[in-house]
Design a protein around this motif. Structure first.
Motif, PDB file in Angstrom:
ATOM      1  N   CYS A   1      22.202  30.449 -37.334  1.00 26.00           N
ATOM      2  CA  CYS A   1      22.384  29.706 -36.080  1.00 26.00           C
ATOM      3  C   CYS A   1      23.781  29.093 -36.006  1.00 26.00           C
ATOM      4  O   CYS A   1      24.418  29.115 -34.944  1.00 26.00           O
ATOM      5  CB  CYS A   1      21.316  28.627 -35.938  1.00 26.00           C
ATOM      6  N   ALA A   2      24.270  28.565 -37.121  1.00 29.58           N
ATOM      7  CA  ALA A   2      25.619  27.988 -37.142  1.00 29.58           C
ATOM      8  C   ALA A   2      26.670  29.055 -36.851  1.00 29.58           C
ATOM      9  O   ALA A   2      27.639  28.809 -36.125  1.00 29.58           O
ATOM     10  CB  ALA A   2      25.888  27.317 -38.490  1.00 29.58           C
ATOM     11  N   ALA A   3      26.484  30.255 -37.396  1.00 26.47           N
ATOM     12  CA  ALA A   3      27.430  31.350 -37.139  1.00 26.47           C
ATOM     13  C   ALA A   3      27.391  31.751 -35.673  1.00 26.47           C
ATOM     14  O   ALA A   3      28.439  31.974 -35.049  1.00 26.47           O
ATOM     15  CB  ALA A   3      27.110  32.546 -38.037  1.00 26.47           C
ATOM     16  N   LEU A   4      26.193  31.837 -35.099  1.00 24.16           N
ATOM     17  CA  LEU A   4      26.073  32.157 -33.670  1.00 24.16           C
ATOM     18  C   LEU A   4      26.772  31.096 -32.826  1.00 24.16           C
ATOM     19  O   LEU A   4      27.536  31.415 -31.899  1.00 24.16           O
ATOM     20  CB  LEU A   4      24.600  32.231 -33.250  1.00 24.16           C
ATOM     21  N   GLU A   5      26.529  29.829 -33.149  1.00 24.69           N
ATOM     22  CA  GLU A   5      27.151  28.742 -32.388  1.00 24.69           C
ATOM     23  C   GLU A   5      28.668  28.797 -32.474  1.00 24.69           C
ATOM     24  O   GLU A   5      29.366  28.568 -31.485  1.00 24.69           O
ATOM     25  CB  GLU A   5      26.618  27.400 -32.884  1.00 24.69           C
ATOM     26  N   ARG A   6      29.198  29.114 -33.649  1.00 17.98           N
ATOM     27  CA  ARG A   6      30.660  29.201 -33.809  1.00 17.98           C
ATOM     28  C   ARG A   6      31.223  30.308 -32.928  1.00 17.98           C
ATOM     29  O   ARG A   6      32.235  30.130 -32.255  1.00 17.98           O
ATOM     30  CB  ARG A   6      31.037  29.450 -35.270  1.00 17.98           C
ATOM     31  N   LEU A   7      30.571  31.454 -32.929  1.00 15.64           N
ATOM     32  CA  LEU A   7      31.049  32.564 -32.096  1.00 15.64           C
ATOM     33  C   LEU A   7      30.961  32.224 -30.612  1.00 15.64           C
ATOM     34  O   LEU A   7      31.845  32.584 -29.831  1.00 15.64           O
ATOM     35  CB  LEU A   7      30.254  33.835 -32.414  1.00 15.64           C
ATOM     36  N   ILE A   8      29.926  31.528 -30.221  1.00 24.63           N
ATOM     37  CA  ILE A   8      29.780  31.132 -28.824  1.00 24.63           C
ATOM     38  C   ILE A   8      30.843  30.099 -28.458  1.00 24.63           C
ATOM     39  O   ILE A   8      31.426  30.148 -27.372  1.00 24.63           O
ATOM     40  CB  ILE A   8      28.342  30.626 -28.560  1.00 24.63           C
TER      41      ILE A   8
ATOM     42  N   LEU B   1      32.420  33.777 -26.969  1.00 22.36           N
ATOM     43  CA  LEU B   1      31.491  34.893 -26.829  1.00 22.36           C
ATOM     44  C   LEU B   1      30.215  34.431 -26.140  1.00 22.36           C
ATOM     45  O   LEU B   1      29.825  33.260 -26.263  1.00 22.36           O
ATOM     46  CB  LEU B   1      31.116  35.479 -28.197  1.00 22.36           C
ATOM     47  N   SER B   2      29.578  35.336 -25.434  1.00 20.17           N
ATOM     48  CA  SER B   2      28.259  35.039 -24.884  1.00 20.17           C
ATOM     49  C   SER B   2      27.255  35.087 -26.032  1.00 20.17           C
ATOM     50  O   SER B   2      27.533  35.684 -27.083  1.00 20.17           O
ATOM     51  CB  SER B   2      27.879  36.078 -23.830  1.00 20.17           C
ATOM     52  N   PRO B   3      26.088  34.470 -25.864  1.00 24.24           N
ATOM     53  CA  PRO B   3      25.075  34.571 -26.924  1.00 24.24           C
ATOM     54  C   PRO B   3      24.725  36.023 -27.260  1.00 24.24           C
ATOM     55  O   PRO B   3      24.530  36.363 -28.429  1.00 24.24           O
ATOM     56  CB  PRO B   3      23.871  33.837 -26.340  1.00 24.24           C
ATOM     57  N   GLN B   4      24.697  36.881 -26.258  1.00 22.06           N
ATOM     58  CA  GLN B   4      24.372  38.289 -26.493  1.00 22.06           C
ATOM     59  C   GLN B   4      25.459  38.963 -27.334  1.00 22.06           C
ATOM     60  O   GLN B   4      25.168  39.693 -28.292  1.00 22.06           O
ATOM     61  CB  GLN B   4      24.197  39.017 -25.161  1.00 22.06           C
ATOM     62  N   ALA B   5      26.716  38.717 -26.973  1.00 21.74           N
ATOM     63  CA  ALA B   5      27.829  39.307 -27.719  1.00 21.74           C
ATOM     64  C   ALA B   5      27.886  38.745 -29.134  1.00 21.74           C
ATOM     65  O   ALA B   5      28.179  39.468 -30.091  1.00 21.74           O
ATOM     66  CB  ALA B   5      29.145  39.061 -26.995  1.00 21.74           C
ATOM     67  N   ALA B   6      27.585  37.464 -29.289  1.00 20.00           N
ATOM     68  CA  ALA B   6      27.609  36.844 -30.614  1.00 20.00           C
ATOM     69  C   ALA B   6      26.555  37.470 -31.524  1.00 20.00           C
ATOM     70  O   ALA B   6      26.824  37.724 -32.700  1.00 20.00           O
ATOM     71  CB  ALA B   6      27.384  35.332 -30.489  1.00 20.00           C
ATOM     72  N   ARG B   7      25.375  37.740 -30.993  1.00 18.07           N
ATOM     73  CA  ARG B   7      24.333  38.384 -31.808  1.00 18.07           C
ATOM     74  C   ARG B   7      24.774  39.773 -32.256  1.00 18.07           C
ATOM     75  O   ARG B   7      24.569  40.162 -33.412  1.00 18.07           O
ATOM     76  CB  ARG B   7      23.012  38.452 -31.029  1.00 18.07           C
ATOM     77  N   VAL B   8      25.413  40.526 -31.368  1.00 21.96           N
ATOM     78  CA  VAL B   8      25.903  41.856 -31.732  1.00 21.96           C
ATOM     79  C   VAL B   8      26.991  41.744 -32.794  1.00 21.96           C
ATOM     80  O   VAL B   8      27.007  42.507 -33.770  1.00 21.96           O
ATOM     81  CB  VAL B   8      26.424  42.610 -30.489  1.00 21.96           C
TER      82      VAL B   8
END
Length: 99
Positions: A15-22, A26-33
């Motif tokens: 979750c922390a990595a996703l939040e950093r990318l966002i 990045l959009s949440p979708q792009a961050a997950r990819v």
């Protein structure tokens, strides 16, 4: 219970990595990819080879190669001179000061 604790830690890091990318745009979708690609690269042969080359180059230039969990002798500390010479276990890494 230990497996659950490890899963909880892994989820917090994910979750922390996703939040950093966002946070960097990045959009949440792009961050997950992006995270899926990173995970894939980390375990593929190309990624493993590239990481090994980076570590070999660093070691050849005199940089120590440390991993979380490694034991190391503390040397050259200026602010905490009393612990110089002691052996410690690396438990975290701070990218801001490369320590």
């Amino acid at each position: 219970a230990n497996a659950q604790a490890l899963d909880d830690v892994a989820m917090r890091r994910h979750c922390a990595a996703l939040e950093r990318l966002i946070e960097i745009g990045l959009s949440p979708q792009a961050a997950r990819v992006a995270l899926r690609h990173l995970d894939s690269w980390l375990v593929c042969q190309e990624g493993q080879d590239e990481m090994a080359i980076a570590e070999a180059a660093a070691q050849a230039s005199g940089e120590p190669i440390l991993h979380v969990g490694d034991r190391a002798r503390l040397e050259g500390l200026v602010k905490a001179t009393s612990v110089n010479g002691m052996v410690g276990t690396l438990t975290a890494y701070g990218a801001a000061d490369l320590r």
